[in-house]
Write a protein that holds these residues in place. Structure first.
Motif, short mmCIF file in Angstrom:
data_model
loop_
_atom_site.label_atom_id
_atom_site.label_comp_id
_atom_site.label_asym_id
_atom_site.label_seq_id
_atom_site.Cartn_x
_atom_site.Cartn_y
_atom_site.Cartn_z
N SER A 116 0.83 -1.20 0.00
CA SER A 116 0.00 0.00 0.00
C SER A 116 0.87 1.26 0.00
O SER A 116 1.63 1.50 0.94
CB SER A 116 -0.91 0.01 1.23
OG SER A 116 -1.51 1.27 1.40
N ALA A 117 0.73 2.08 -1.06
CA ALA A 117 1.50 3.33 -1.16
C ALA A 117 1.08 4.31 -0.07
O ALA A 117 1.93 5.02 0.50
CB ALA A 117 1.31 3.95 -2.54
N LEU A 118 -0.20 4.35 0.24
CA LEU A 118 -0.69 5.26 1.28
C LEU A 118 -0.12 4.87 2.64
O LEU A 118 0.37 5.72 3.39
CB LEU A 118 -2.22 5.26 1.33
CG LEU A 118 -2.85 6.12 2.42
CD1 LEU A 118 -2.45 7.58 2.26
CD2 LEU A 118 -4.36 5.97 2.40
N ARG A 119 -0.16 3.59 2.96
CA ARG A 119 0.39 3.13 4.23
C ARG A 119 1.88 3.43 4.31
O ARG A 119 2.39 3.80 5.37
CB ARG A 119 0.13 1.64 4.42
CG ARG A 119 0.64 1.14 5.76
CD ARG A 119 0.05 -0.21 6.09
NE ARG A 119 0.57 -0.72 7.31
CZ ARG A 119 0.07 -0.44 8.51
NH1 ARG A 119 -0.96 0.35 8.62
NH2 ARG A 119 0.59 -0.95 9.60
N PHE A 120 2.59 3.26 3.21
CA PHE A 120 4.02 3.58 3.17
C PHE A 120 4.26 5.04 3.54
O PHE A 120 5.08 5.35 4.40
CB PHE A 120 4.58 3.27 1.77
CG PHE A 120 6.01 3.66 1.61
CD1 PHE A 120 7.02 2.81 2.01
CD2 PHE A 120 6.36 4.90 1.07
CE1 PHE A 120 8.36 3.19 1.88
CE2 PHE A 120 7.68 5.27 0.93
CZ PHE A 120 8.68 4.41 1.33
N GLU A 121 3.54 5.95 2.89
CA GLU A 121 3.72 7.39 3.14
C GLU A 121 3.37 7.75 4.59
O GLU A 121 4.09 8.53 5.22
CB GLU A 121 2.87 8.22 2.18
CG GLU A 121 3.34 8.16 0.74
CD GLU A 121 4.75 8.68 0.55
OE1 GLU A 121 5.14 9.67 1.22
OE2 GLU A 121 5.48 8.10 -0.27
#
Length: 141
Positions: A116-121
């Motif tokens: 998940s890109a959102l979770r990463f950020e």
């Protein structure tokens, strides 16, 4: 600053400003396939690189250090840094030898939704704020 030849060309002039060692720590456990280990290691390294990019100029990102779960022991921190920050997955039982001392911090990374890109950020944002709080506590004293 990252631990590579290109970045170290200017080490002597940057050294007075780099006071934080960022140490990605990985625990290699049985029961997890090689593909999963690769995914997890890559994620941890990407989180570390994201932190380093946001705090560039004050942080030296060390190479990933890994231990085998059966032989897990305390991780040494590098000398000559006011701050040492260990980065590890939340379920891994890894410790820094100086853990609990002033200037030493262990930051857990969640193991869910590694794609998940959102979770990463969000994870990078939260961990960056924790490091900034560590710096602020030291300067407030």
């Amino acid at each position: 600053m990252q631990w590579n030849v290109n970045e170290f060309e200017n080490w002597e002039e940057l050294r007075p400003y780099v006071d934080t060692a960022l140490l990605p720590l990985y625990l290699y456990k049985d029961g997890i396939g090689v593909e999963e280990h690769v995914l997890r290691m890559n994620y941890l390294l990407n989180i570390a690189a994201g932190i380093e990019q946001r705090l560039k100029g004050r942080v030296l990102l060390f190479p990933l250090s890994y231990q085998f779960a059966e032989a897990s022991q305390g991780q040494k921190t590098p000398q000559d840094f006011a701050f040492s920050v260990g980065l590890h997955f939340s379920q891994d039982k890894i410790r820094l030898d100086e853990q609990g001392q002033e200037g030493c911090l262990m930051l857990p990374v969640g193991e869910e939704d590694l794609d998940s890109a959102l979770r990463f950020e969000v994870t990078v944002d939260v961990l960056v704020q924790e490091i900034i709080r560590l710096w602020q506590r030291k300067t407030a004293q």
